[in-house]
Design a protein around this motif. Structure first.
Motif, short mmCIF file in Angstrom:
data_model
loop_
_atom_site.label_atom_id
_atom_site.label_comp_id
_atom_site.label_asym_id
_atom_site.label_seq_id
_atom_site.Cartn_x
_atom_site.Cartn_y
_atom_site.Cartn_z
N ARG A 629 0.85 -1.83 0.33
CA ARG A 629 0.12 0.36 -0.04
C ARG A 629 0.79 0.99 0.09
N LEU A 630 0.52 2.04 -0.61
CA LEU A 630 1.26 3.53 -0.82
C LEU A 630 0.56 4.44 -0.61
N GLU A 631 1.17 5.32 0.40
CA GLU A 631 0.34 6.32 1.02
C GLU A 631 0.32 7.83 0.37
N ILE A 632 -0.53 8.31 0.36
CA ILE A 632 -0.20 9.82 -0.25
C ILE A 632 -0.94 11.09 0.12
N THR A 633 -0.71 12.35 0.43
CA THR A 633 -1.43 12.96 1.11
C THR A 633 -2.56 13.79 0.45
N GLU A 634 -3.62 13.98 0.86
CA GLU A 634 -4.62 14.79 -0.30
C GLU A 634 -4.74 15.49 -0.64
N SER A 635 -3.40 16.48 -0.33
CA SER A 635 -2.16 17.66 -0.44
C SER A 635 -1.98 17.10 -2.15
N VAL A 636 -0.99 16.32 -1.69
CA VAL A 636 -0.57 15.85 -3.07
C VAL A 636 -1.17 15.89 -4.35
N LEU A 637 -2.35 15.44 -3.47
CA LEU A 637 -3.37 14.83 -4.66
C LEU A 637 -4.11 15.98 -5.94
N MET A 638 -4.49 16.59 -4.72
CA MET A 638 -5.17 18.22 -5.45
C MET A 638 -4.60 19.57 -6.02
N ASP A 639 -3.03 19.03 -5.37
CA ASP A 639 -1.60 19.97 -6.54
C ASP A 639 -1.24 19.16 -7.83
N HIS A 640 -1.65 17.60 -7.85
CA HIS A 640 -1.04 17.30 -9.34
C HIS A 640 -2.23 16.47 -9.51
N ALA A 641 -3.52 17.35 -9.44
CA ALA A 641 -4.91 16.67 -9.92
C ALA A 641 -4.45 15.40 -11.07
N HIS A 642 -4.37 16.06 -12.24
CA HIS A 642 -4.44 15.21 -13.61
C HIS A 642 -3.48 14.42 -13.51
N ALA A 643 -2.08 14.48 -13.20
CA ALA A 643 -0.50 13.80 -13.36
C ALA A 643 -0.76 13.39 -12.02
N ALA A 644 -1.85 12.71 -10.78
CA ALA A 644 -1.69 12.41 -10.24
C ALA A 644 -3.21 11.32 -10.47
N THR A 645 -3.75 11.07 -11.10
CA THR A 645 -4.75 10.22 -11.80
C THR A 645 -4.29 9.27 -12.61
N THR A 646 -3.47 9.87 -13.81
CA THR A 646 -2.89 8.89 -14.50
C THR A 646 -1.52 7.75 -13.50
N MET A 647 -0.61 8.64 -12.41
CA MET A 647 0.31 8.01 -11.62
C MET A 647 0.20 6.77 -11.17
N ILE A 648 -1.82 7.44 -10.57
CA ILE A 648 -2.48 6.59 -9.80
C ILE A 648 -3.14 4.79 -10.17
N ASP A 649 -3.62 5.30 -11.92
CA ASP A 649 -3.11 4.22 -12.80
C ASP A 649 -2.88 3.21 -13.03
N GLU A 650 -1.79 4.37 -13.17
CA GLU A 650 -0.56 2.95 -13.58
C GLU A 650 0.09 2.43 -12.69
N ILE A 651 0.19 2.81 -10.97
CA ILE A 651 0.76 2.17 -10.13
C ILE A 651 -0.46 1.02 -10.22
N ASN A 652 -1.42 0.87 -9.93
CA ASN A 652 -2.67 0.60 -10.04
C ASN A 652 -2.45 -1.52 -10.83
N GLN A 653 -2.54 -0.62 -12.22
CA GLN A 653 -2.13 -1.87 -13.20
C GLN A 653 -1.16 -2.92 -12.86
N ILE A 654 0.11 -2.58 -11.94
CA ILE A 654 1.15 -3.76 -11.23
C ILE A 654 0.29 -4.35 -10.66
N GLY A 655 -0.33 -3.77 -9.62
CA GLY A 655 -1.44 -4.93 -8.12
C GLY A 655 -1.24 -3.74 -7.20
N VAL A 656 -1.02 -2.61 -7.34
CA VAL A 656 -0.38 -1.85 -5.69
C VAL A 656 -1.77 -1.23 -5.83
N ARG A 657 -1.95 -0.76 -4.47
CA ARG A 657 -3.40 -0.24 -3.73
C ARG A 657 -2.73 1.02 -3.14
N PHE A 658 -3.77 2.36 -3.33
CA PHE A 658 -3.01 3.62 -3.31
C PHE A 658 -4.17 3.98 -1.28
#
Length: 781
Positions: A629-658
């Motif tokens: 499990r990878l833990e990130i703060t909500e400020s990181v998500l909101m500061d980079h909303a578009h990039a965060a969505t792409t990065m989370i989707d890419e890592i989810n494909q590996i099987g890792v959860r957030f």
């Protein structure tokens, strides 16, 4: 006897130049007559007649020939070389000077060879003369004297060239024929060579002057133009004929610069050396140009100045380029404000002035940094970011006096230098105006943008010894303003410097700590609040400094984040945590494999290669991706909303959860949660600690739980420290929890010991269900 007499007479005639034909007439004819005469008397009469005829011819010859003794004396007394030539140009007489100068051959002195026939004759220009053009032959034709004619001769064998100043004076008979020529000459070879060298030198000067790529002007003592080349015409517009004889001051020197030119001229007269000047000049069209001048005095044979030659170059364009270079070197190209280089010069001058005069007026520096500029730049683009910097610079400039200086140091950093304020309060009032001015929105390219600034203020005082120290103090105070919540200012105090030094030491030690193996990973258990069984851990990094002992994460994590060291440290923590979890899964097999939660900083999350690094770590450690499990703060998500969505989707494909860590402390934008593929919310401990005393916090936690369940997320409560916290969360049906009530974060060896004591047939229970007080089942440090 008769034949002897006639022979004597023939030889005598030959000696005195009697022509052979005449002698034959006056000897053979009488002899013939005698032989035919029957008597001797008749023969003697004939002989007398022949002698009388010979005497008469010789008398006439003497009357028309030069008086040799007189001429020989005259020629000998002449100071220059002289020769006497007959009408066939043969030498009759030559004085010693001529012999020394000409070095004639014996044949020439004996009069058997025409004078100078073996020489090549040239005129003054050096052109070879034909025979008829030579002066000796010209005088035979014209019978007129030739005075001071300069001619050259060249010996055909030695190629020796000589130059003479020649005078030719013919001697005429009564009949007008030339009987002799007196030729005097002076050897002027050395003078001719000097003249030729001077002429060649002048020719070179002329060529250089008139074909020089720079304007060349020669003038006299009254500033009148003596010469003017073609480049001067191109530069100033006047032709050579228009300038000759006219004062330069009336042509190209503006009236305002005449005094300056006179001063340059006086210096030239006084020093008699070349000089250099730069002045504005006027062209024929009235255009003002800037010229660079080089003046060289012209001296006469006595060393007195008789004029000058000046060379000029139009440096108007060059100056414009230099001005642009200077401007680019000291001014910011985006905002037009002074840059760091110029600001430091002005700041240094202010510090030195203050130290010399110790003024009672307040002086100081503002160090200004925009808040959240990177977010604006990344989300709206660099064009909007640049426009924002320009507008911010304009607003800041309006808040200061004209005597103050504002500069852009680089990026989103500005600095202000304040001079001679009445008090420190006046300086703080300026800071308040800046904050107020920047609180209003900016309309940029169709976007309404809000931003603020954090301001660090450093006051000048007697202990400040350099401009670098003063700016450093302001920078330090600015960071304190950032830490205080941004959009505010802080005034530098000495304790800030001590803290800054400590921070610098930590930064320096951080880079060596990884090599020295001073970092450790601690593990805090995460339990199911329903079954009280262990489901996994959160990995937390600790720094055990070799000298300072255990350093708080609150001290070094922000520094590691700012310096970028967090990337290396994060990779190390991820590898250690995955390795240790894999070992525990093997040592303590459970129905549900243990998971490990690892925190990601904003810098780590923004790495484009993050997914690949995670994949490599999982492969190297053998841990299943579903257990990470990878833990990130909500400020990181909101500061980079578009990039965060792409990065989370890419890592989810590996099987890792957030998981979203510290939920509720950042934006708390619950409406945005559905945009991200996040599996778990971790409620911040600030909400949990007051659950047993604050009803509002209970309702807020209930709302978060309801929202998370509706979005299909799990919830982990952080900071459970008492039995009442646990009871309240159970009533709220919270899924999971962690906190000191269960266990503090422990290093791997101690946690292994705890797990050994708690493992029971496929389950790990750290909380004894029979313990009414809710104490941990094992003694924990």
């Amino acid at each position: 006897m008769t034949s002897g007499v006639w022979t004597y007479l023939f030889l005598l005639g030959a000696k005195y130049g009697v022509p052979t034909s005449v002698m034959l007439i006056h000897t053979i004819l009488p002899i013939g007559l005698v032989l035919r005469s029957p008597t001797i008397a008749q023969g003697l009469g004939v002989m007398a007649l022949g002698g009388l005829s010979a005497w008469l011819w010789w008398r006439q010859r003497l009357q028309t020939s030069p008086q040799l003794p007189e001429l020989e004396q005259l020629i000998a007394e002449l100071p220059n070389g002289a020769v006497l030539l007959d009408h066939r140009l043969r030498i009759l007489l030559a004085n010693p000077q001529a012999i020394c100068t000409l070095d004639p051959t014996p044949e020439q002195l004996e009069g058997r060879v025409t004078f100078g026939q073996h020489l090549t004759w040239k005129n003054q220009e050096g052109t070879v003369l034909s025979q008829v053009e030579q002066p000796l032959y010209q005088i035979l034709q014209t019978r007129q004297p030739i005075i001071n004619l300069k001619v050259g001769t060249q010996h055909p064998e030695t190629s020796t060239e000589r130059w003479f100043l020649v005078n030719l004076q013919p001697r005429l008979a009564l009949s007008g024929t030339i009987t002799a020529i007196i030729c005097t000459f002076q050897d002027v070879t050395a003078i001719h060579q000097q003249q030729q060298a001077a002429a060649a030198k002048y020719q070179r000067y002329y060529q250089h002057f008139h074909h020089a790529p720079l304007a060349m002007i020669e003038w006299d003592l009254e500033f009148n133009v003596v010469d003017w080349n073609e480049s001067a015409t191109h530069m100033f517009g006047y032709t050579r004929s228009e300038t000759l004889g006219h004062p330069v001051t009336e042509l190209i020197v503006p009236s305002a610069n005449v005094i300056t030119m006179v001063d340059v001229w006086k210096t030239l007269l006084r020093t008699k050396t070349s000089s250099h000047s730069v002045s504005e000049n006027t062209t024929r069209s009235g255009k003002q140009i800037l010229c660079e001048w080089y003046h060289t005095p012209l001296l006469d044979s006595d060393g007195e100045v008789i004029g000058a030659t000046s060379m000029a170059q139009d440096i108007t364009a060059k100056q414009d380029i230099e001005q642009r270079l200077i401007h680019n070197a000291f001014y910011d190209t985006l905002t037009g404000l002074p840059n760091r280089a110029l600001f430091m010069r002005k700041l240094d001058a202010m510090v030195q002035t203050y130290r010399r005069h110790r003024t009672s007026r307040a002086c100081g520096v503002f160090f200004i940094d925009l808040d959240d500029f990177k977010f604006i730049n990344d989300s709206l683009g660099h064009s909007v970011g640049d426009a924002l910097l320009i507008e911010v610079a304009a607003r800041l400039e309006q808040c200061i006096r004209t005597s103050d200086l504002i500069a852009r140091l680089g990026g989103d950093e500005f600095a202000v230098l304040l001079y001679h304020l009445k008090s420190e309060a006046a300086m703080l009032a300026i800071a308040d105006r800046m904050l107020q001015s920047l609180s209003h929105p900016f309309n940029l390219h169709g976007h309404e943008v809000f931003t603020g600034v954090s301001i660090g203020i450093a006051l000048m005082h007697s202990d400040i010894r350099s401009s670098e120290v003063l700016l450093r103090n302001a920078d330090t105070a600015m960071y304190r303003a950032k830490e205080a919540g941004k959009s505010c200012y802080r005034v530098f105090t000495p304790d800030m410097y001590a803290q800054a030094v400590t921070r610098l030491e930590i930064e320096s030690d951080l880079r060596r700590a990884l090599e020295k193996k001073e970092f450790e990973v601690y593990y805090q258990p995460i339990l199911s609040l329903r079954s009280r069984s262990l489901i996994g851990f959160e990995a937390l990094v600790r720094w055990r400094h070799s000298e300072k002992g255990l350093v708080s994460p609150g001290e070094f994590i922000p520094i590691a984040e700012e310096t970028g060291f967090i990337n290396l440290l994060g990779e190390w923590v991820l590898h250690q945590a995955c390795t240790q979890t894999q070992q525990w899964q093997t040592q303590f097999p459970t129905k549900r494999p243990l998971t490990i939660s690892v925190n990601l900083s904003a810098r780590q999350f923004s790495q484009p290669t993050l997914a690949e690094k995670i994949k490599q770590t999982l492969k190297a450690t053998g841990l299943s991706s579903h257990c990470l499990r990878l833990e990130i703060t909500e400020s990181v998500l909101m500061d980079h909303a578009h990039a965060a969505t792409t990065m989370i989707d890419e890592i989810n494909q590996i099987g890792v959860r957030f998981a979203i860590d510290d939920f509720g402390t950042g934006y708390s934008s619950l409406g945005y949660l559905h945009r991200f593929a996040v599996d778990t919310l971790k409620i911040d401990q600030s909400f949990i600690r007051s659950l047993d005393t604050d009803v509002e916090k209970v309702e807020l936690v209930r709302t978060i739980l309801t929202l998370a369940w509706n979005l299909g997320m799990d919830v982990v409560a952080e900071g459970i420290e008492t039995k009442r916290h646990l009871a309240q969360l159970r009533l709220l049906k919270c899924d999971y929890g962690q906190g000191y009530f269960f266990a503090k974060p422990l290093p791997a060896d101690q946690m292994t010991e705890l797990l050994s004591q708690s493992w029971d047939d496929g389950t790990l229970q750290l909380l004894d269900p029979g313990d009414a007080k809710g104490n941990p089942a094992c003694k924990l440090p």
